[in-house]
Design a protein around this motif. Structure first.
Motif, mmCIF file in Angstrom:
data_model
loop_
_atom_site.group_PDB
_atom_site.id
_atom_site.type_symbol
_atom_site.label_atom_id
_atom_site.label_comp_id
_atom_site.label_asym_id
_atom_site.label_seq_id
_atom_site.Cartn_x
_atom_site.Cartn_y
_atom_site.Cartn_z
ATOM 1 N N ILE A 80 0.925 -1.139 -0.144
ATOM 2 C CA ILE A 80 0.083 -0.054 0.076
ATOM 3 C C ILE A 80 0.888 1.173 -0.178
ATOM 4 O O ILE A 80 0.609 2.286 -0.682
ATOM 5 C CB ILE A 80 -1.022 -0.083 1.353
ATOM 6 N N ARG A 81 1.915 1.125 0.805
ATOM 7 C CA ARG A 81 3.032 2.549 0.839
ATOM 8 C C ARG A 81 3.854 2.537 -0.010
ATOM 9 O O ARG A 81 4.911 1.614 0.312
ATOM 10 C CB ARG A 81 3.041 2.610 2.328
ATOM 11 N N MET A 82 3.837 3.119 -0.896
ATOM 12 C CA MET A 82 5.290 3.204 -1.948
ATOM 13 C C MET A 82 5.217 4.573 -2.486
ATOM 14 O O MET A 82 4.048 5.635 -2.360
ATOM 15 C CB MET A 82 4.887 2.165 -3.003
ATOM 16 N N PRO A 83 6.468 5.053 -2.707
ATOM 17 C CA PRO A 83 6.713 6.472 -3.299
ATOM 18 C C PRO A 83 6.194 6.503 -4.848
ATOM 19 O O PRO A 83 5.788 5.787 -5.298
ATOM 20 C CB PRO A 83 8.117 6.478 -3.302
ATOM 21 N N VAL A 84 6.238 7.870 -5.211
ATOM 22 C CA VAL A 84 5.814 8.082 -6.680
ATOM 23 C C VAL A 84 4.450 8.130 -6.835
ATOM 24 O O VAL A 84 3.616 8.873 -6.994
ATOM 25 C CB VAL A 84 6.732 7.401 -7.605
#
Length: 218
Positions: free
Chosen positions: A55-59
């Motif tokens: 769920i938590r990712m950059p970009v």
């Protein structure tokens, strides 16, 4: 072989998940991505059957990536990885079109089971995620409870019984064992229940059952 796209921003986590999945013998990780944008790009390049997304990712975070994948790669089945402490994101995920929810601290067997279920067209709901979600949602006021019970009144007694077990987070195979029915029969029942209730996934149906309170609902 079940072809999997794996997206997580931590290389060590990806390596561990790859090892677990490929130990199953019938699962192959065909692509990896470190952010949601790269996951969408990889999905367009590779013919994956299942995407396993943090769920938590950059970009582009995992849930925004889910929206993009549903739009651009509609046949791809998505399983969301989450962790305790990500509650607001988990609630967003309830409304996304995903095939499963799994906690990052699940067992290897559960992770493999979730990927196989998604590949088979089923939806896997981790029991721990069910408890997490139901614990986050306060009991609804009387008016909302009546609305939920009215919606559930369309279910038959058998469908209500199956929904109660689904709301505990049990996969179809376990529901079938408890009710002495085949897994395929339970899968058919669940699909019918979701259609009757206008729910897109098992979590939505479980929360509706929570709103309605104890059975009977008719």
């Amino acid at each position: 072989m079940i072809r999997v796209l794996l997206a997580d921003d931590e290389p060590l986590i990806r390596a561990g998940i790859r090892t677990v999945l490929e130990s199953a013998g019938d699962i192959e990780v065909v692509a990896e991505a470190a952010d949601g944008g790269a996951a969408v790009d990889a999905a367009l390049r590779h013919r994956a059957d299942v995407a396993l997304l943090d769920i938590r990712m950059p970009v582009l975070d995992g849930l925004d990536a889910v929206d993009e994948l549903n739009r651009r790669v509609p046949g791809l089945r998505v399983v969301v990885l989450t962790s305790f402490g990500a509650e607001p994101n988990v609630l967003r995920a309830v409304h996304a079109r995903v095939a499963g929810f799994v906690l990052k601290n699940c067992t290897p067997e559960e992770l493999i089971r979730a990927v196989r279920a998604a590949h088979d067209g089923d939806a896997y709901l981790s029991p721990a995620v069910t408890r997490l979600l139901l614990g986050m949602v306060a009991p609804e006021p009387a008016g909302r409870r009546r609305q939920a019970r009215d919606r559930l009144a369309v279910l038959t007694a058998r469908e209500s019984e199956i929904l109660c077990l689904v709301a505990e987070g049990l996969p179809n195979a376990e529901v079938g064992r408890r009710l002495r029915m085949s897994e395929m029969t339970i899968k058919t029942y669940v699909s019918r229940i979701l259609a009757k209730l206008d729910c897109t996934n098992r979590v939505q149906a479980a929360l509706l059952a929570r709103d309605a309170g104890p059975t009977p609902w008719s």
